[in-house]
Design a protein around this motif. Structure first.
Motif, PDB file in Angstrom:
ATOM      1  N   UNK A 138      -7.728  -4.730   5.095  1.00 52.56           N
ATOM      2  CA  UNK A 138      -6.292  -5.034   5.059  1.00 52.56           C
ATOM      3  C   UNK A 138      -5.501  -3.971   5.813  1.00 52.56           C
ATOM      4  N   UNK A 139      -5.846  -2.687   5.590  1.00 43.92           N
ATOM      5  CA  UNK A 139      -5.141  -1.615   6.289  1.00 43.92           C
ATOM      6  C   UNK A 139      -5.436  -1.637   7.788  1.00 43.92           C
ATOM      7  N   UNK A 140      -6.672  -1.909   8.154  1.00 47.54           N
ATOM      8  CA  UNK A 140      -7.058  -1.884   9.561  1.00 47.54           C
ATOM      9  C   UNK A 140      -6.364  -2.998  10.340  1.00 47.54           C
ATOM     10  N   UNK A 141      -5.967  -4.054   9.654  1.00 45.87           N
ATOM     11  CA  UNK A 141      -5.288  -5.165  10.322  1.00 45.87           C
ATOM     12  C   UNK A 141      -3.779  -4.962  10.375  1.00 45.87           C
ATOM     13  N   UNK A 142      -3.299  -3.913   9.748  1.00 43.46           N
ATOM     14  CA  UNK A 142      -1.861  -3.628   9.721  1.00 43.46           C
ATOM     15  C   UNK A 142      -1.443  -2.997  11.050  1.00 43.46           C
ATOM     16  N   UNK A 143      -0.534  -3.590  11.810  1.00 51.10           N
ATOM     17  CA  UNK A 143      -0.142  -3.038  13.109  1.00 51.10           C
ATOM     18  C   UNK A 143       0.563  -1.695  13.010  1.00 51.10           C
ATOM     19  N   UNK A 144       1.074  -1.335  11.833  1.00 54.80           N
ATOM     20  CA  UNK A 144       1.770  -0.064  11.671  1.00 54.80           C
ATOM     21  C   UNK A 144       0.819   1.094  11.385  1.00 54.80           C
ATOM     22  N   UNK A 145      -0.442   0.787  11.085  1.00 58.39           N
ATOM     23  CA  UNK A 145      -1.428   1.827  10.798  1.00 58.39           C
ATOM     24  C   UNK A 145      -2.087   2.258  12.103  1.00 58.39           C
ATOM     25  N   UNK A 146      -1.992   3.542  12.412  1.00 58.25           N
ATOM     26  CA  UNK A 146      -2.544   4.045  13.675  1.00 58.25           C
ATOM     27  C   UNK A 146      -3.841   4.825  13.491  1.00 58.25           C
ATOM     28  N   UNK A 147      -4.204   5.135  12.259  1.00 57.61           N
ATOM     29  CA  UNK A 147      -5.446   5.870  12.024  1.00 57.61           C
ATOM     30  C   UNK A 147      -5.904   5.712  10.592  1.00 57.61           C
ATOM     31  N   UNK A 148      -7.231   5.710  10.401  1.00 63.61           N
ATOM     32  CA  UNK A 148      -7.816   5.587   9.072  1.00 63.61           C
ATOM     33  C   UNK A 148      -8.974   6.559   8.940  1.00 63.61           C
ATOM     34  N   UNK A 149      -9.117   7.144   7.753  1.00 64.02           N
ATOM     35  CA  UNK A 149     -10.232   8.043   7.485  1.00 64.02           C
ATOM     36  C   UNK A 149     -10.685   7.844   6.051  1.00 64.02           C
ATOM     37  N   UNK A 150     -11.994   7.961   5.818  1.00 63.98           N
ATOM     38  CA  UNK A 150     -12.554   7.797   4.485  1.00 63.98           C
ATOM     39  C   UNK A 150     -12.748   9.152   3.817  1.00 63.98           C
ATOM     40  N   UNK A 151     -12.354   9.259   2.554  1.00 63.61           N
ATOM     41  CA  UNK A 151     -12.500  10.466   1.732  1.00 63.61           C
ATOM     42  C   UNK A 151     -12.115  11.730   2.520  1.00 63.61           C
ATOM     43  N   UNK A 152     -10.863  11.796   2.970  1.00 61.91           N
ATOM     44  CA  UNK A 152     -10.473  12.874   3.886  1.00 61.91           C
ATOM     45  C   UNK A 152     -10.216  14.215   3.233  1.00 61.91           C
ATOM     46  N   UNK A 153      -9.974  14.251   1.908  1.00 58.27           N
ATOM     47  CA  UNK A 153      -9.529  15.489   1.285  1.00 58.27           C
ATOM     48  C   UNK A 153      -9.809  15.429  -0.211  1.00 58.27           C
ATOM     49  N   UNK A 154      -9.882  16.590  -0.830  1.00 59.69           N
ATOM     50  CA  UNK A 154      -9.978  16.677  -2.291  1.00 59.69           C
ATOM     51  C   UNK A 154      -8.760  17.447  -2.789  1.00 59.69           C
ATOM     52  N   UNK A 155      -7.995  16.847  -3.670  1.00 66.33           N
ATOM     53  CA  UNK A 155      -6.803  17.486  -4.215  1.00 66.33           C
ATOM     54  C   UNK A 155      -7.142  18.153  -5.548  1.00 66.33           C
ATOM     55  N   UNK A 156      -6.732  19.407  -5.680  1.00 61.19           N
ATOM     56  CA  UNK A 156      -6.902  20.150  -6.928  1.00 61.19           C
ATOM     57  C   UNK A 156      -5.532  20.623  -7.398  1.00 61.19           C
ATOM     58  N   UNK A 157      -5.242  20.465  -8.681  1.00 57.99           N
ATOM     59  CA  UNK A 157      -3.962  20.940  -9.206  1.00 57.99           C
ATOM     60  C   UNK A 157      -4.105  21.273 -10.687  1.00 57.99           C
ATOM     61  N   UNK A 158      -3.148  22.043 -11.179  1.00 58.02           N
ATOM     62  CA  UNK A 158      -3.144  22.439 -12.582  1.00 58.02           C
ATOM     63  C   UNK A 158      -2.000  21.737 -13.301  1.00 58.02           C
TER      64      UNK A 158
END
Length: 201
Positions: A7-27
């Protein structure tokens, strides 16, 4: 995750996609350390981005997952500077209807120059894909170009309905059912401009 990716890849407004790009850590305020690994990152043409959790089914994660408790809170999202959202998988019929043309999303699917304009001319009047392809030439050569045009949005069919071999295809935007991508909360169908998969592996 695969269906949300389509669905995202077919969206004309999406210019880039990446899988599991980051890990967020917070307290948390109570001292607990939490983490979240978004399954997809989508970069939009306006410079904004989306970190998305992609459950395999609406029931995945139970009530907490459905409520978005599996992602960071508002204070963390503000510091990250990206939207964080849970993307529910599209209905099974929509996923099936996207899966077929998705296999032809690469620019090579549009075929030689002589085939690029032909599908739009043939499907100016709604007709089944096989019949329209046969009117252009050898179906083995023309059908990939038809599928590519379906993926790009140059040819369309109603994605919210079950599409059999005889389903009608027409040139122009989906005329009924609205913009399927927006209804799924992930953007619209691909309109004009460059086509093809842009996600990284």
């Amino acid at each position: 995750m695969r269906t949300q990716l389509m669905v995202l890849d077919r969206n004309p407004d999406v210019t880039g996609l990446a899988a599991r790009p980051v890990r967020l850590l917070w307290r948390e305020p109570d001292g607990r350390v939490r983490s979240w690994v978004p399954q997809l990152f989508a970069l939009y043409a306006d410079g904004t981005g989306l970190l998305a959790g992609c459950p395999s089914s609406p029931a995945a994660g139970g009530g907490q997952g459905a409520a978005g408790a599996d992602g960071p809170g508002s204070s963390v999202r503000a510091r990250v500077g990206r939207a964080c959202r849970r993307l529910e998988p599209p209905p099974a019929v929509v996923a099936a209807n996207l899966r077929w043309p998705a296999g032809y999303r690469h620019p090579r699917g549009q075929g030689p120059p002589r085939l690029r304009a032909a599908p739009a001319e043939v499907f100016a009047v709604s007709c089944p894909p096989a019949g329209g392809a046969a009117a252009v030439g050898d179906p083995l050569q023309v059908l990939p170009a038809v599928c590519h045009a379906l993926w790009c949005g140059h040819l369309t069919r109603l994605l919210m309905s079950r599409c059999a071999r005889g389903a009608l295809v027409c040139a122009d935007a989906e005329r009924s059912g609205g913009d399927v991508g927006k209804r799924l909360g992930a953007g619209g169908g691909r309109g004009r401009g460059e086509c093809g998969g842009r996600h990284t592996r």
